[in-house]
Design an enzyme around this catalytic site. Structure first.
Site, PDB file in Angstrom:
ATOM      1  N   ASN A   1     -32.618 -17.406 -12.773  1.00 42.93           N
ATOM      2  CA  ASN A   1     -32.201 -18.042 -14.026  1.00 42.93           C
ATOM      3  C   ASN A   1     -31.664 -16.957 -14.984  1.00 42.93           C
ATOM      4  OD1 ASN A   1     -34.679 -16.774 -14.467  1.00 42.93           O
ATOM      5  ND2 ASN A   1     -35.071 -18.089 -16.223  1.00 42.93           N
TER       6      ASN A   1
ATOM      7  N   CYS B   1     -32.537 -15.233 -17.686  1.00 38.81           N
ATOM      8  CA  CYS B   1     -33.270 -14.008 -18.109  1.00 38.81           C
ATOM      9  C   CYS B   1     -34.005 -13.334 -16.973  1.00 38.81           C
ATOM     10  CB  CYS B   1     -34.197 -14.358 -19.258  1.00 38.81           C
ATOM     11  SG  CYS B   1     -33.299 -15.085 -20.648  1.00 38.81           S
TER      12      CYS B   1
ATOM     13  N   GLU C   1     -36.551 -14.258 -14.909  1.00 36.42           N
ATOM     14  CA  GLU C   1     -37.973 -14.426 -14.580  1.00 36.42           C
ATOM     15  C   GLU C   1     -38.239 -15.454 -13.487  1.00 36.42           C
ATOM     16  OE1 GLU C   1     -36.566 -15.282 -17.353  1.00 36.42           O
ATOM     17  OE2 GLU C   1     -37.326 -17.149 -18.182  1.00 36.42           O
TER      18      GLU C   1
HETATM   19  O1  CDP Z   1     -38.943 -19.295 -25.973  1.00 35.15           O
HETATM   20  P1  CDP Z   1     -38.110 -20.265 -25.208  1.00 35.15           P
HETATM   21  O2  CDP Z   1     -38.875 -21.290 -24.456  1.00 35.15           O
HETATM   22  O3  CDP Z   1     -37.073 -20.916 -26.083  1.00 35.15           O
HETATM   23  O4  CDP Z   1     -37.217 -19.477 -24.113  1.00 35.15           O
HETATM   24  P2  CDP Z   1     -37.325 -18.022 -23.450  1.00 35.15           P
HETATM   25  O5  CDP Z   1     -38.690 -17.794 -22.885  1.00 35.15           O
HETATM   26  O6  CDP Z   1     -36.803 -16.996 -24.391  1.00 35.15           O
HETATM   27  O7  CDP Z   1     -36.307 -18.164 -22.256  1.00 35.15           O
HETATM   28  C1  CDP Z   1     -36.695 -18.848 -21.071  1.00 35.15           C
HETATM   29  C2  CDP Z   1     -35.492 -19.318 -20.325  1.00 35.15           C
HETATM   30  O8  CDP Z   1     -34.831 -20.334 -21.071  1.00 35.15           O
HETATM   31  C3  CDP Z   1     -34.420 -18.284 -20.089  1.00 35.15           C
HETATM   32  O9  CDP Z   1     -34.666 -17.458 -19.011  1.00 35.15           O
HETATM   33  C4  CDP Z   1     -33.231 -19.173 -19.831  1.00 35.15           C
HETATM   34  O10 CDP Z   1     -33.277 -19.675 -18.510  1.00 35.15           O
HETATM   35  C5  CDP Z   1     -33.452 -20.313 -20.811  1.00 35.15           C
HETATM   36  N1  CDP Z   1     -32.700 -20.122 -22.088  1.00 35.15           N
HETATM   37  C6  CDP Z   1     -31.436 -20.673 -22.230  1.00 35.15           C
HETATM   38  O11 CDP Z   1     -30.958 -21.307 -21.312  1.00 35.15           O
HETATM   39  N2  CDP Z   1     -30.709 -20.513 -23.381  1.00 35.15           N
HETATM   40  C7  CDP Z   1     -31.195 -19.805 -24.403  1.00 35.15           C
HETATM   41  N3  CDP Z   1     -30.473 -19.651 -25.502  1.00 35.15           N
HETATM   42  C8  CDP Z   1     -32.477 -19.224 -24.292  1.00 35.15           C
HETATM   43  C9  CDP Z   1     -33.209 -19.409 -23.118  1.00 35.15           C
END
Ligand code: CDP
Length: 573
Positions: free
Chosen positions: A271, A273, A275
């Site tokens: 994905n 980021c 992880e």
């Molecule tokens: O904190 P939150 O649940 O918003 O997200 P995060 O842990 O920072 O990011 C988790 C995943 O959400 C990332 O690896 C992406 O796959 C997705 N993501 C996204 O699609 N678009 C964003 N602007 C931020 C996160």
């Protein structure tokens, strides 16, 4: 729900529901009620109807006390008609015009609903290859990535957040050099993180001073091969990463070694980021435990981990995330088949830096690394127990026969994942993921269309306010610089404890990633921060260390190397 001013702003602008006129129609508590009830209702499917209200109230408390939060799409969309609840997706990109645009369409719908998409573009024929249907030549993977990038630019994830993509090209693809330099111009592929898919044979060629074969076979078996100097390719890659932060690396052989369902397919991508390594059409629901809330303090004693509270939280969180799979609405039948076949979830953590500060353990110490491993081992182990017990009630995941768990009972093919927790840590008011504090105090830009937010970490403030020479003037100085390292009145031990990302040696950043990876089923998203003065040799060393020590990938960030930075240390007046 107790919220910081920043958390309230974030929730109001992006998470709380609005009516057609744009008027807010829910409070943060009502948002949690909506999410808790929707997720609890999954239990109706397993005939546990009488438990729904009770389960909803357990889930509500879990989130309201900020012990655990699910990924943003779940908070935004659960209990709404959209109900797309996953943050992470991987989609296939096949070497066929209609398949390329079918995937783009699905990616657009996923991003519109708040999910992020990852792709491996290595199946696309190289630039200049023959196209039999037209007699023309192909424009190559990077050209198609630019089209995907342009689409993302126009999809603002329902007006809530920017779309994010991961683009991967394997090291042996003939277009690898074009790919490596694709982000030299900062405006190009601005909605992509890019990573080179590394296979172990590349490092072998590099270490023995041999040439390396770039290779592509099309569906008709026609093959293109070209020998290049492995050393030259590596130097170009590392130089690009030093200059721009891109590309990162993804270690495909390590990922495949830990693929829980090799019988279902080969993992080629992650994905955005990094992880969650996933099979084509797979998705994953993430959620993170707030470690800063997993401490207890007996009278006149230091802070200690409340293992029992952590255990309860893990079990409830696994149940929550497994329920999410059930109530999720899938945008494509294949997404549903894969998500419900493997039932992958990614339980992770946030607030690690805050936990360490409260316990008096410096981030850059062996003690922190050992404790990190121990903690993650506990989380993984308890999550396995929770998943097995769900399997006893609800059945094992359907693809278990083709998995490495074929002799066990288990509800989910993967359980743990360390996500960046970019927004949910802000909502929970704690430090993000397993990152050190980025700054003791900082301003955050671009989060909400040009609004600027200021934050001071509460654990740091707690320690500082206990110091003998603490004053408002000292605090102003800390806010200005974002650091305490220059404040000589503070004891050395306090300064060490409050080191920030850029003040911590990159080898400790990698060591933390690896310590947590050891007990993480999926992968660990970690930014390997480097100061502006870091050299190309440092970047090379970081990339090698990550591979040798068992990371699944690596991304470095050299301060100042990206034109648009979301975070700035301290305040700039
Ligand atoms: O904190 P939150 O649940 O918003 O997200 P995060 O842990 O920072 O990011 C988790 C995943 O959400 C990332 O690896 C992406 O796959 C997705 N993501 C996204 O699609 N678009 C964003 N602007 C931020 C996160």
């Amino acid at each position: 729900m107790e919220l910081t001013a920043n958390a309230r702003i974030v929730l109001e602008s992006r998470y709380l529901r609005r009516d057609e006129q744009g008027k807010l129609i829910e409070t943060p508590e009502q948002m949690l009620e909506r999410v808790a009830l929707a997720v609890a209702e999954a239990e109706l499917y397993w005939g546990q109807a009488k438990d729904v209200q009770q389960t909803a109230s357990l889930f509500f408390d879990l989130m309201n006390e900020k012990l655990f939060l699910p990924n943003s799409p779940t908070l935004m969309n659960a209990g709404t008609p959209l109900s797309q609840l996953s943050a992470c997706f991987v989609l296939p990109v096949e070497d066929d015009m209609s398949a390329i645009f079918d995937t783009l369409k699905l990616a657009a719908l996923i991003q519109q609903s708040g999910g992020g998409t990852g792709f491996n573009f290595s199946h696309l024929r190289p630039e200049g290859s023959y196209v039999s249907s037209t007699g023309g030549t192909s424009s190559g993977p990077v050209a198609f990535m630019k089209i995907y990038n342009a689409a993302t630019e126009e999809i603002k994830q329902g007006g809530k957040r920017r779309g994010a993509n991961m683009g991967i090209l394997n090291i042996n693809h003939p277009d690898i050099l074009t790919f490596i330099n694709a982000k030299e111009d900062a405006h190009q592929l601005n909605n992509f993180n890019i990573s080179v898919g590394i296979k172990n044979d590349f490092f072998k060629a590099l270490d023995t001073g041999k040439t390396y074969t770039l290779h592509f076979s099309d569906v008709h078996g026609k093959t293109i091969e070209r020998e290049v100097s492995a050393a030259d390719l590596w130097q170009k890659l590392v130089h690009a990463a030093w200059a721009t932060g891109d590309p990162g690396l993804i270690f495909l052989d390590t990922i495949q070694q830990f693929n829980p369902t090799p019988g279902i397919g080969t993992i080629e991508a992650t994905n955005p980021c990094g992880e969650v390594p996933l099979l084509p059409y797979e998705s994953c629901n993430l959620g993170s435990i707030n470690l800063s809330k997993m401490l207890q303090k007996r009278e006149n004693q230091d802070w200690q981990v409340d293992w029992e509270k952590l255990r309860r939280t893990i079990h409830l969180a696994v149940r929550f995330l497994d329920n999410v799979i059930e109530i999720n609405r899938y945008l494509h039948p294949e997404l549903k088949r894969m998500a419900t076949g493997n039932r992958k979830i990614g339980l992770g953590v946030m607030g690690w830096a805050e936990m360490l500060i409260r316990m008096g353990i410096p981030y850059d110490s062996q003690e922190a690394l050992q404790f990190g491993s121990q903690l993650m081992q506990f989380i993984q182990h308890e999550a396995q127990i929770a998943s097995a017990s769900l399997a006893a009630q609800r059945g094992s995941f359907p693809f278990i026969i083709q998995s490495q768990f074929s002799s066990q009972q288990r509800r989910n093919a993967t359980l743990t994942s360390i996500a960046p927790t970019g927004t949910i840590s802000l909502i929970a008011g704690t430090s993000s993921s397993i990152e050190p504090l980025f700054a003791i105090a900082y301003k955050r830009e671009h989060v909400l269309n040009n609004q600027t937010l200021f934050e001071i970490n509460p654990a740091a403030l707690e320690i500082l306010s206990r110091q003998q020479h603490f004053s408002e003037q000292m605090l102003d100085e800390i806010i200005l610089k974002g650091s305490v390292q220059h404040i000589r009145q503070l004891p050395e031990s306090v300064r060490r404890l409050l080191k920030t990302s850029l003040e911590i040696d990159y080898t400790y950043h990698i060591a933390h990633q690896v310590s947590f990876q050891r007990y993480t089923d999926n992968a660990v998203s970690k930014t390997i921060n480097m100061p502006a003065s870091a050299t190309i040799a440092d970047v090379e060393n970081a990339y090698r260390m990550a591979w040798q020590q068992g990371a699944k990938g690596i991304t470095i960030f050299r301060y100042g190397s990206k034109a648009e930075q979301v975070l700035h240390a301290g305040l700039k007046k």
